[in-house]
Design a protein around this motif. Structure first.
Motif, PDB file in Angstrom:
ATOM      1  N   THR A  88       0.829  -1.207   0.000  1.00  0.00           N
ATOM      2  CA  THR A  88       0.000   0.000   0.000  1.00  0.00           C
ATOM      3  C   THR A  88       0.864   1.257   0.000  1.00  0.00           C
ATOM      4  O   THR A  88       0.607   2.210  -0.748  1.00  0.00           O
ATOM      5  N   ARG A  89       1.923   1.275   0.832  1.00  0.00           N
ATOM      6  CA  ARG A  89       2.832   2.437   0.864  1.00  0.00           C
ATOM      7  C   ARG A  89       3.474   2.672  -0.498  1.00  0.00           C
ATOM      8  O   ARG A  89       3.556   3.803  -0.977  1.00  0.00           O
ATOM      9  N   LEU A  90       3.947   1.597  -1.119  1.00  0.00           N
ATOM     10  CA  LEU A  90       4.610   1.746  -2.422  1.00  0.00           C
ATOM     11  C   LEU A  90       3.604   2.076  -3.517  1.00  0.00           C
ATOM     12  O   LEU A  90       3.926   2.798  -4.467  1.00  0.00           O
ATOM     13  N   GLU A  91       2.389   1.586  -3.386  1.00  0.00           N
ATOM     14  CA  GLU A  91       1.331   1.941  -4.339  1.00  0.00           C
ATOM     15  C   GLU A  91       0.997   3.430  -4.208  1.00  0.00           C
ATOM     16  O   GLU A  91       0.846   4.128  -5.221  1.00  0.00           O
ATOM     17  N   ASP A  92       0.929   3.929  -2.978  1.00  0.00           N
ATOM     18  CA  ASP A  92       0.666   5.350  -2.741  1.00  0.00           C
ATOM     19  C   ASP A  92       1.766   6.233  -3.341  1.00  0.00           C
ATOM     20  O   ASP A  92       1.507   7.369  -3.738  1.00  0.00           O
ATOM     21  N   ARG A  93       2.979   5.709  -3.424  1.00  0.00           N
ATOM     22  CA  ARG A  93       4.103   6.451  -4.020  1.00  0.00           C
ATOM     23  C   ARG A  93       4.164   6.281  -5.536  1.00  0.00           C
ATOM     24  O   ARG A  93       5.050   6.831  -6.191  1.00  0.00           O
ATOM     25  N   GLY A  94       3.246   5.505  -6.093  1.00  0.00           N
ATOM     26  CA  GLY A  94       3.215   5.287  -7.535  1.00  0.00           C
ATOM     27  C   GLY A  94       4.232   4.277  -8.029  1.00  0.00           C
ATOM     28  O   GLY A  94       4.512   4.218  -9.227  1.00  0.00           O
ATOM     29  N   LEU A  95       4.778   3.450  -7.138  1.00  0.00           N
ATOM     30  CA  LEU A  95       5.807   2.484  -7.517  1.00  0.00           C
ATOM     31  C   LEU A  95       5.247   1.093  -7.801  1.00  0.00           C
ATOM     32  O   LEU A  95       5.896   0.277  -8.456  1.00  0.00           O
ATOM     33  N   LEU A  96       4.033   0.829  -7.320  1.00  0.00           N
ATOM     34  CA  LEU A  96       3.350  -0.441  -7.549  1.00  0.00           C
ATOM     35  C   LEU A  96       1.908  -0.178  -7.940  1.00  0.00           C
ATOM     36  O   LEU A  96       1.350   0.873  -7.625  1.00  0.00           O
ATOM     37  N   SER A  97       1.302  -1.165  -8.603  1.00  0.00           N
ATOM     38  CA  SER A  97      -0.133  -1.120  -8.867  1.00  0.00           C
ATOM     39  C   SER A  97      -0.700  -2.500  -8.579  1.00  0.00           C
ATOM     40  O   SER A  97      -0.009  -3.513  -8.719  1.00  0.00           O
ATOM     41  N   ARG A  98      -1.962  -2.531  -8.161  1.00  0.00           N
ATOM     42  CA  ARG A  98      -2.628  -3.805  -7.869  1.00  0.00           C
ATOM     43  C   ARG A  98      -3.779  -4.001  -8.841  1.00  0.00           C
ATOM     44  O   ARG A  98      -4.380  -3.039  -9.292  1.00  0.00           O
ATOM     45  N   TYR A  99      -4.072  -5.259  -9.125  1.00  0.00           N
ATOM     46  CA  TYR A  99      -5.214  -5.580  -9.976  1.00  0.00           C
ATOM     47  C   TYR A  99      -5.743  -6.965  -9.624  1.00  0.00           C
ATOM     48  O   TYR A  99      -5.035  -7.787  -9.038  1.00  0.00           O
ATOM     49  N   LEU A 100      -6.988  -7.213  -9.993  1.00  0.00           N
ATOM     50  CA  LEU A 100      -7.611  -8.505  -9.734  1.00  0.00           C
ATOM     51  C   LEU A 100      -7.135  -9.532 -10.741  1.00  0.00           C
ATOM     52  O   LEU A 100      -6.948  -9.227 -11.922  1.00  0.00           O
ATOM     53  N   CYS A 101      -6.993 -10.752 -10.283  1.00  0.00           N
ATOM     54  CA  CYS A 101      -6.633 -11.873 -11.149  1.00  0.00           C
ATOM     55  C   CYS A 101      -7.789 -12.133 -12.109  1.00  0.00           C
ATOM     56  O   CYS A 101      -8.950 -12.183 -11.707  1.00  0.00           O
ATOM     57  N   ALA A 102      -7.492 -12.303 -13.391  1.00  0.00           N
ATOM     58  CA  ALA A 102      -8.529 -12.509 -14.411  1.00  0.00           C
ATOM     59  C   ALA A 102      -9.267 -13.831 -14.220  1.00  0.00           C
ATOM     60  O   ALA A 102     -10.450 -13.936 -14.534  1.00  0.00           O
ATOM     61  N   THR A 103      -8.592 -14.843 -13.693  1.00  0.00           N
ATOM     62  CA  THR A 103      -9.215 -16.162 -13.558  1.00  0.00           C
ATOM     63  C   THR A 103      -9.778 -16.428 -12.165  1.00  0.00           C
ATOM     64  O   THR A 103     -10.569 -17.341 -11.997  1.00  0.00           O
ATOM     65  N   ASP A 104      -9.378 -15.656 -11.182  1.00  0.00           N
ATOM     66  CA  ASP A 104      -9.857 -15.842  -9.811  1.00  0.00           C
ATOM     67  C   ASP A 104     -10.058 -14.466  -9.209  1.00  0.00           C
ATOM     68  O   ASP A 104      -9.124 -13.833  -8.737  1.00  0.00           O
ATOM     69  N   ARG A 105     -11.290 -13.992  -9.210  1.00  0.00           N
ATOM     70  CA  ARG A 105     -11.593 -12.619  -8.781  1.00  0.00           C
ATOM     71  C   ARG A 105     -11.223 -12.364  -7.327  1.00  0.00           C
ATOM     72  O   ARG A 105     -11.190 -11.221  -6.889  1.00  0.00           O
ATOM     73  N   ARG A 106     -10.920 -13.406  -6.556  1.00  0.00           N
ATOM     74  CA  ARG A 106     -10.501 -13.194  -5.168  1.00  0.00           C
ATOM     75  C   ARG A 106      -9.016 -12.886  -5.097  1.00  0.00           C
ATOM     76  O   ARG A 106      -8.532 -12.349  -4.114  1.00  0.00           O
ATOM     77  N   GLY A 107      -8.274 -13.261  -6.143  1.00  0.00           N
ATOM     78  CA  GLY A 107      -6.828 -13.069  -6.142  1.00  0.00           C
ATOM     79  C   GLY A 107      -6.442 -11.662  -6.567  1.00  0.00           C
ATOM     80  O   GLY A 107      -6.986 -11.121  -7.529  1.00  0.00           O
ATOM     81  N   ILE A 108      -5.531 -11.063  -5.830  1.00  0.00           N
ATOM     82  CA  ILE A 108      -5.032  -9.725  -6.164  1.00  0.00           C
ATOM     83  C   ILE A 108      -3.550  -9.854  -6.450  1.00  0.00           C
ATOM     84  O   ILE A 108      -2.797 -10.445  -5.672  1.00  0.00           O
ATOM     85  N   TYR A 109      -3.146  -9.308  -7.595  1.00  0.00           N
ATOM     86  CA  TYR A 109      -1.747  -9.314  -7.979  1.00  0.00           C
ATOM     87  C   TYR A 109      -1.194  -7.902  -7.896  1.00  0.00           C
ATOM     88  O   TYR A 109      -1.934  -6.923  -7.936  1.00  0.00           O
ATOM     89  N   THR A 110       0.115  -7.823  -7.805  1.00  0.00           N
ATOM     90  CA  THR A 110       0.793  -6.535  -7.713  1.00  0.00           C
ATOM     91  C   THR A 110       1.885  -6.489  -8.769  1.00  0.00           C
ATOM     92  O   THR A 110       2.635  -7.445  -8.931  1.00  0.00           O
ATOM     93  N   ASP A 111       1.938  -5.382  -9.492  1.00  0.00           N
ATOM     94  CA  ASP A 111       2.978  -5.168 -10.501  1.00  0.00           C
ATOM     95  C   ASP A 111       3.775  -3.918 -10.160  1.00  0.00           C
ATOM     96  O   ASP A 111       3.250  -2.966  -9.582  1.00  0.00           O
ATOM     97  N   VAL A 112       5.031  -3.918 -10.558  1.00  0.00           N
ATOM     98  CA  VAL A 112       5.882  -2.740 -10.405  1.00  0.00           C
ATOM     99  C   VAL A 112       5.577  -1.803 -11.575  1.00  0.00           C
ATOM    100  O   VAL A 112       5.544  -2.228 -12.728  1.00  0.00           O
ATOM    101  N   THR A 113       5.330  -0.537 -11.265  1.00  0.00           N
ATOM    102  CA  THR A 113       5.069   0.453 -12.312  1.00  0.00           C
ATOM    103  C   THR A 113       6.380   0.852 -12.994  1.00  0.00           C
ATOM    104  O   THR A 113       7.468   0.499 -12.533  1.00  0.00           O
ATOM    105  N   ARG A 114       6.265   1.610 -14.065  1.00  0.00           N
ATOM    106  CA  ARG A 114       7.469   2.106 -14.748  1.00  0.00           C
ATOM    107  C   ARG A 114       8.326   2.911 -13.774  1.00  0.00           C
ATOM    108  O   ARG A 114       9.550   2.754 -13.734  1.00  0.00           O
ATOM    109  N   ALA A 115       7.694   3.768 -12.969  1.00  0.00           N
ATOM    110  CA  ALA A 115       8.448   4.558 -11.979  1.00  0.00           C
ATOM    111  C   ALA A 115       9.152   3.648 -10.978  1.00  0.00           C
ATOM    112  O   ALA A 115      10.293   3.901 -10.583  1.00  0.00           O
ATOM    113  N   GLY A 116       8.479   2.569 -10.567  1.00  0.00           N
ATOM    114  CA  GLY A 116       9.078   1.615  -9.639  1.00  0.00           C
ATOM    115  C   GLY A 116      10.266   0.893 -10.255  1.00  0.00           C
ATOM    116  O   GLY A 116      11.296   0.706  -9.613  1.00  0.00           O
TER     117      GLY A 116
END
Length: 154
Positions: A88-116
């Motif tokens: 959450t801290r890194l997402e607030d800084r724009g370094l990460l983003s979260r999204y729902l898993c396409a095959t399992d809506r309960r799963g949340i994945y995190t990706d590093v942004t370009r800035a990260g």
């Protein structure tokens, strides 16, 4: 049959293991403190933040390429709740983003942004140099030299 001494230590066991554990904890603490100072000073990143960005940057978009939060927590050696707060801290800084898993809506994945990714690439040489410096310093201490050799061999 176990043959312990009066202090409850087994043959070749307890005391040596305890000393080894203390030496390992000391080495870890010295390395982590040095990395923390260098990463914070040069890039505004904690060791945990750097580790999280590094772990997540190694994901891929292929089958099984993304880590679930529990796997991320294990990789950065934090509890799942502490990992979520760190994300959450890194997402607030724009370094990460979260999204729902396409095959399992309960799963949340995190990706590093370009800035990260850019921050991670700038921080990587600092981390590597600080690690080398910390290992060099620890190698001069007889109680840590063998552990440093093991770390370097990995």
């Amino acid at each position: 049959m176990w043959h312990g001494d009066r202090n409850g230590h087994g043959e070749g066991g307890g005391r040596g293991s305890a000393q080894g554990w203390c030496a390992l904890a000391l080495l870890h603490g010295k390395i982590e403190a040095h990395l923390e100072r260098e990463l914070q000073g040069a890039h505004g990143l904690s060791v945990r933040e750097y580790s999280l960005l590094d772990v997540l940057s190694r994901q891929n978009s292929g089958e099984g390429g993304h880590l679930r939060m529990g796997e991320v927590a294990e990789a950065v050696v934090l509890s799942q709740s502490a990992t979520t707060r760190l994300v959450t801290r890194l997402e607030d800084r724009g370094l990460l983003s979260r999204y729902l898993c396409a095959t399992d809506r309960r799963g949340i994945y995190t990706d590093v942004t370009r800035a990260g990714l850019e921050l991670l690439e700038r921080a990587r040489p600092t981390n590597d140099a600080a690690l080398s410096e910390a290992l060099d310093a620890a190698e001069g201490r007889p109680e840590l030299a063998s552990l440093v050799a093991v770390v370097r061999a990995l």
